[in-house]
Design a protein around this motif. Structure first.
Motif, mmCIF file in Angstrom:
data_model
loop_
_atom_site.group_PDB
_atom_site.id
_atom_site.type_symbol
_atom_site.label_atom_id
_atom_site.label_comp_id
_atom_site.label_asym_id
_atom_site.label_seq_id
_atom_site.Cartn_x
_atom_site.Cartn_y
_atom_site.Cartn_z
ATOM 1 N N ILE A 373 0.839 -1.201 0.000
ATOM 2 C CA ILE A 373 0.000 0.000 0.000
ATOM 3 C C ILE A 373 0.874 1.252 0.000
ATOM 4 O O ILE A 373 0.616 2.213 -0.738
ATOM 5 C CB ILE A 373 -0.940 -0.001 1.211
ATOM 6 N N ASP A 374 1.940 1.239 0.809
ATOM 7 C CA ASP A 374 2.833 2.401 0.873
ATOM 8 C C ASP A 374 3.492 2.659 -0.480
ATOM 9 O O ASP A 374 3.668 3.807 -0.895
ATOM 10 C CB ASP A 374 3.903 2.188 1.937
ATOM 11 N N ALA A 375 3.870 1.574 -1.172
ATOM 12 C CA ALA A 375 4.494 1.735 -2.489
ATOM 13 C C ALA A 375 3.508 2.346 -3.477
ATOM 14 O O ALA A 375 3.874 3.215 -4.288
ATOM 15 C CB ALA A 375 4.990 0.383 -2.992
ATOM 16 N N LEU A 376 2.258 1.909 -3.427
ATOM 17 C CA LEU A 376 1.238 2.480 -4.298
ATOM 18 C C LEU A 376 0.975 3.939 -3.949
ATOM 19 O O LEU A 376 0.784 4.774 -4.844
ATOM 20 C CB LEU A 376 -0.058 1.679 -4.185
ATOM 21 N N MET A 377 0.957 4.264 -2.667
ATOM 22 C CA MET A 377 0.749 5.645 -2.258
ATOM 23 C C MET A 377 1.887 6.533 -2.741
ATOM 24 O O MET A 377 1.665 7.670 -3.182
ATOM 25 C CB MET A 377 0.635 5.726 -0.736
ATOM 26 N N SER A 378 3.110 6.016 -2.668
ATOM 27 C CA SER A 378 4.264 6.772 -3.155
ATOM 28 C C SER A 378 4.163 7.003 -4.653
ATOM 29 O O SER A 378 4.443 8.107 -5.150
ATOM 30 C CB SER A 378 5.563 6.024 -2.823
#
Length: 409
Positions: A373-378
């Motif tokens: 999720i963090d990678a997608l948010m980035s």
């Protein structure tokens, strides 16, 4: 840089819509203000008879751009391009202005201009009316000037910005999907759904919590603390299971002696008072934050050291849908906009106890999904920044569209 021209040279402002030949009872799309997304876009809601257009609605047609005129909808970018309207005509709120591309101009080019920060700032500055009822007048669209870009470059610019919009939307959809999976994972790994809210559950939060402390309200500047300053958290520092230390305010020097409850590793920060949707928001703190303290609306929950319980696992329990429903149900308050939960009520929350090794395994699974999720948010943040830059470069003519397209290829 190209010359500028008035927006009204590119589009008709609030034009009349010719419905001759269309039956009065013909179904047309109905798009209320709530159906238009902030930042652009819309969703279909329902159809209504065309005759309703005589009952105080705004009438538009396929291909028009609609722009919210009232505060705060205008400032939040409630605009929509109706190129995909399923019916020839549509009805919407009287709080919409309608822009219709003139022959030879691409409506998508006009739509992207309505999302440009310069357009939004100028429109906000032009608003008239009393506080809470301020509106952008139609004359603003007559006067506002945009880059005099015509013909094929308009279409190329629109194509590029459309492609970026599509990428952002696809990333948003992926984030939403992963977040739904995360909620399901929490339910599966952390709780036994039937136990939440049941009096015969094997344990309650009181069995694992050692203490609950709260901070206090102090006077502070509405900015993050600089180096050497003390800070107090905002309630927005906790949300979605994440801790955001930058959501804090610089405490006035004379108030520093009143500060209590520092932000330390191992604490669970819990929003005891908030809106009905946000009361009970919480997050685990994984490191010390010297100089940061809690306000009175946030609790610091400390887990007992002797129980073999991971504090982060307890925080994750509090983020499950079942626990959130329990907290919302226990929260009280006379105000419909603000609720509060008592310590005794929170500590009655039934929980599932797991062996320490199982807690560790559960958290590994949660961390792996959160990393995705963090990678997608980035990626989403990068796309949004790219869109903002391209929107400015292309719409203003600061950079030739052909050069940008060649660079992309």
């Amino acid at each position: 840089m190209p010359d500028t021209a008035k927006l009204s040279d590119f589009a008709f402002i609030n034009p009349a819509t010719d419905t001759n030949g269309t039956a009065a009872e013909a179904p047309v799309a109905f798009i209320p203000m709530a159906a238009v997304a902030e930042g652009g876009g819309w969703r279909s809601t329902e159809n209504r008879p065309l005759s309703d257009g005589r009952r105080g609605y705004t009438l538009f047609q396929r291909g028009d751009v609609i722009v919210a005129k009232i505060t705060p909808c205008f400032e939040n970018g409630k605009v929509a391009l109706l190129s995909d309207l399923e019916t020839d005509f549509g009805l919407g709120s009287t709080e919409f202005h309608v822009l219709r591309a003139k022959p030879g101009h691409d409506p998508r080019f006009i739509y992207h201009w309505t999302r440009h920060p310069a357009f939004l700032r100028a429109g906000e500055a032009s608003m008239t009316g009393s506080a809470g009822q301020r509106r952008v007048p139609a004359g603003f669209f007559e006067r506002f000037e945009i880059a005099e870009i015509e013909g094929p470059p308009q279409r190329l610019i629109a194509d590029i910005l459309d492609a970026i919009d599509d990428a952002v939307q696809e990333t948003d959809a992926a984030i939403e999907k992963h977040q739904a999976i995360r909620l399901g994972l929490l339910d599966d790994l952390i709780t036994v759904p039937a136990q939440i809210g049941q009096t015969d559950a094997p344990a309650t939060l009181a069995d694992v919590v050692g203490s609950i402390s709260s901070g206090c309200s102090v006077n502070a500047d509405d900015r993050p603390p600089a180096a050497g300053e003390f800070g107090v958290l905002k309630t927005s520092a906790v949300g979605g299971g994440r801790f955001r230390p930058l959501e804090s305010k610089a405490v006035w020097p004379r108030e520093e002696s009143r500060l209590k409850c520092p932000v330390e590793a191992g604490l669970i920060l819990f929003s005891r008072m908030n809106t009905p949707q946000l009361v009970g928001e919480n997050a685990f703190v994984d490191q010390d934050h010297p100089g940061l303290f809690l306000p009175d609306r946030l609790w610091a929950i400390r887990v007992k050291d002797s129980e073999g319980i991971l504090p982060e696992w307890v925080a994750t329990i509090l983020q499950t849908r079942q626990a959130r429903a329990f907290i919302t149900g226990e929260a009280t308050g006379t105000s419909g906009s603000m609720k509060n939960i008592a310590r005794t009520s929170l500590l009655r929350l039934p929980i599932r106890k797991l062996p320490h090794a199982d807690q560790v395994d559960a958290m590994k699974a949660v961390h792996a999904l959160q990393a995705e999720i963090d990678a997608l948010m980035s990626e989403r943040e990068k796309l949004a920044a790219l869109r903002l830059g391209l929107r400015d470069d292309l719409l203003t003519g600061r950079k030739p569209v052909v050069a940008i397209r060649e660079a992309a290829e």
